[in-house]
Design an enzyme around this catalytic site. Sequence first.
Site, mmCIF file in Angstrom:
data_model
loop_
_atom_site.group_PDB
_atom_site.id
_atom_site.type_symbol
_atom_site.label_atom_id
_atom_site.label_comp_id
_atom_site.label_asym_id
_atom_site.label_seq_id
_atom_site.Cartn_x
_atom_site.Cartn_y
_atom_site.Cartn_z
ATOM 1 N N ASP A 136 -12.833 63.179 55.040
ATOM 2 C CA ASP A 136 -13.421 64.465 55.439
ATOM 3 C C ASP A 136 -14.541 64.304 56.457
ATOM 4 O O ASP A 136 -14.992 63.196 56.748
ATOM 5 C CB ASP A 136 -13.912 65.234 54.196
ATOM 6 C CG ASP A 136 -14.667 64.342 53.211
ATOM 7 O OD1 ASP A 136 -15.091 63.245 53.602
ATOM 8 O OD2 ASP A 136 -14.830 64.748 52.049
ATOM 9 N N ASP B 15 -19.165 68.335 40.646
ATOM 10 C CA ASP B 15 -18.338 69.430 40.113
ATOM 11 C C ASP B 15 -16.865 69.007 39.985
ATOM 12 O O ASP B 15 -15.986 69.839 39.789
ATOM 13 C CB ASP B 15 -18.463 70.694 40.982
ATOM 14 C CG ASP B 15 -17.965 70.484 42.411
ATOM 15 O OD1 ASP B 15 -17.525 69.352 42.744
ATOM 16 O OD2 ASP B 15 -18.021 71.450 43.202
ATOM 17 N N HIS C 216 -14.989 67.455 42.305
ATOM 18 C CA HIS C 216 -14.137 67.517 43.500
ATOM 19 C C HIS C 216 -13.828 66.131 44.066
ATOM 20 O O HIS C 216 -14.580 65.188 43.894
ATOM 21 C CB HIS C 216 -14.731 68.439 44.574
ATOM 22 C CG HIS C 216 -15.953 67.931 45.283
ATOM 23 N ND1 HIS C 216 -17.127 68.646 45.345
ATOM 24 C CD2 HIS C 216 -16.178 66.805 45.988
ATOM 25 C CE1 HIS C 216 -18.013 67.964 46.054
ATOM 26 N NE2 HIS C 216 -17.461 66.843 46.448
ATOM 27 N N GLU D 132 -12.963 71.662 46.742
ATOM 28 C CA GLU D 132 -13.827 72.308 45.770
ATOM 29 C C GLU D 132 -12.994 72.989 44.676
ATOM 30 O O GLU D 132 -11.782 73.154 44.825
ATOM 31 C CB GLU D 132 -14.692 73.357 46.497
ATOM 32 C CG GLU D 132 -15.595 72.780 47.575
ATOM 33 C CD GLU D 132 -16.796 72.012 47.020
ATOM 34 O OE1 GLU D 132 -16.692 71.393 45.939
ATOM 35 O OE2 GLU D 132 -17.845 72.024 47.701
HETATM 36 C C1 GLP Z 1 -19.088 64.500 49.097
HETATM 37 C C2 GLP Z 1 -17.849 63.818 49.669
HETATM 38 C C3 GLP Z 1 -16.991 63.242 48.562
HETATM 39 C C4 GLP Z 1 -17.863 62.375 47.657
HETATM 40 C C5 GLP Z 1 -18.947 63.214 47.046
HETATM 41 C C6 GLP Z 1 -19.835 62.452 46.101
HETATM 42 O O1 GLP Z 1 -18.788 65.728 48.570
HETATM 43 N N1 GLP Z 1 -17.057 64.724 50.440
HETATM 44 O O2 GLP Z 1 -15.944 62.478 49.117
HETATM 45 O O3 GLP Z 1 -17.071 61.779 46.651
HETATM 46 O O4 GLP Z 1 -19.740 63.733 48.101
HETATM 47 O O5 GLP Z 1 -20.840 61.775 46.799
HETATM 48 P P1 GLP Z 1 -21.766 60.700 46.174
HETATM 49 O O6 GLP Z 1 -20.964 59.460 46.061
HETATM 50 O O7 GLP Z 1 -22.900 60.554 47.130
HETATM 51 O O8 GLP Z 1 -22.213 61.209 44.848
#
Ligand code: GLP
Length: 258
Positions: free
Chosen positions: A67, A136, A138, A143
């Site tokens: 993404d 959450d 995702h 989402e």
């Molecule tokens: C963002 C990214 C996800 C990632 C998530 C969690 O939403 N798009 O791919 O898994 O953050 O991030 P973190 O690893 O910093 O908790």
Amino acid sequence: MEVVICANYDEMSKQAAQVVADLVRAKPDAVLGFATGTSPIGLYKELARMHKAEGLDFSEVTTFNLDEYAGLDGTHPQSYRRFMNENLFNHINVPKENTNVPSGTAADWREFCDEYEEMIIDAGGIDLQVLGIGSDGHVAFNEPGSSLGSATRLVYLTKQTLDDNSRFFDRPEDVPRTAISMGVGTILEAHQCLMVVNGANKAAALAAAVEGPVTSMITASALQWHPDTIVFCDEPAAAGLKMRDYYDWIQKQKAAGE
Ligand code: GLP
């Protein structure tokens, strides 16, 4: 889903990196799917270390990222392109032209997203997709409520995700409200998925994804439909898993060669 509970973040990162490295050694032109976020940073550090110390060769590898924030170009400090360059691509020998991160500045989103899907297909599909999980539940930026069959598209971020990610921006209002994200369906098409999950703030999301019902409200739960998914987590993230003893028992037997 195979669940491997590791003593700590370092151990989780090393074990996850080993899976990626084994694939790259077995298939030098592997197609790797990468994720951003703080969870996989240790995994990327370990891959960089293996490249330097052990000559792990990425020269034929192709990568696709999950993404990118809409509106940020690849030079923006918080863009996922910049994140990948700084945390991995600049430290290994993957040719930059083989690395694909969705564009945050495409003139026509729909056209770009269709092209991104085509590029993955043309590359032969993703051999191994690295994933994190949002608090959450995702995956990528899918989402709650995202179709479990969704493809790459423009998505609107939830308030929760905007809050979670505001720590990376100077002001909360600077967090882009939309992003380009591979869909749940895109992720399910990867040959193998590898998820890294750490920290107590992910315990509920992980338990719901692994042991709860498959639901679009927790898009990571769709991985229960994936035939080859391995989850590496640390102790705090494992706190909500009901079948924890069973997961540990499986790993013990595997280590014993049974
Ligand atoms: C963002 C990214 C996800 C990632 C998530 C969690 O939403 N798009 O791919 O898994 O953050 O991030 P973190 O690893 O910093 O908790």
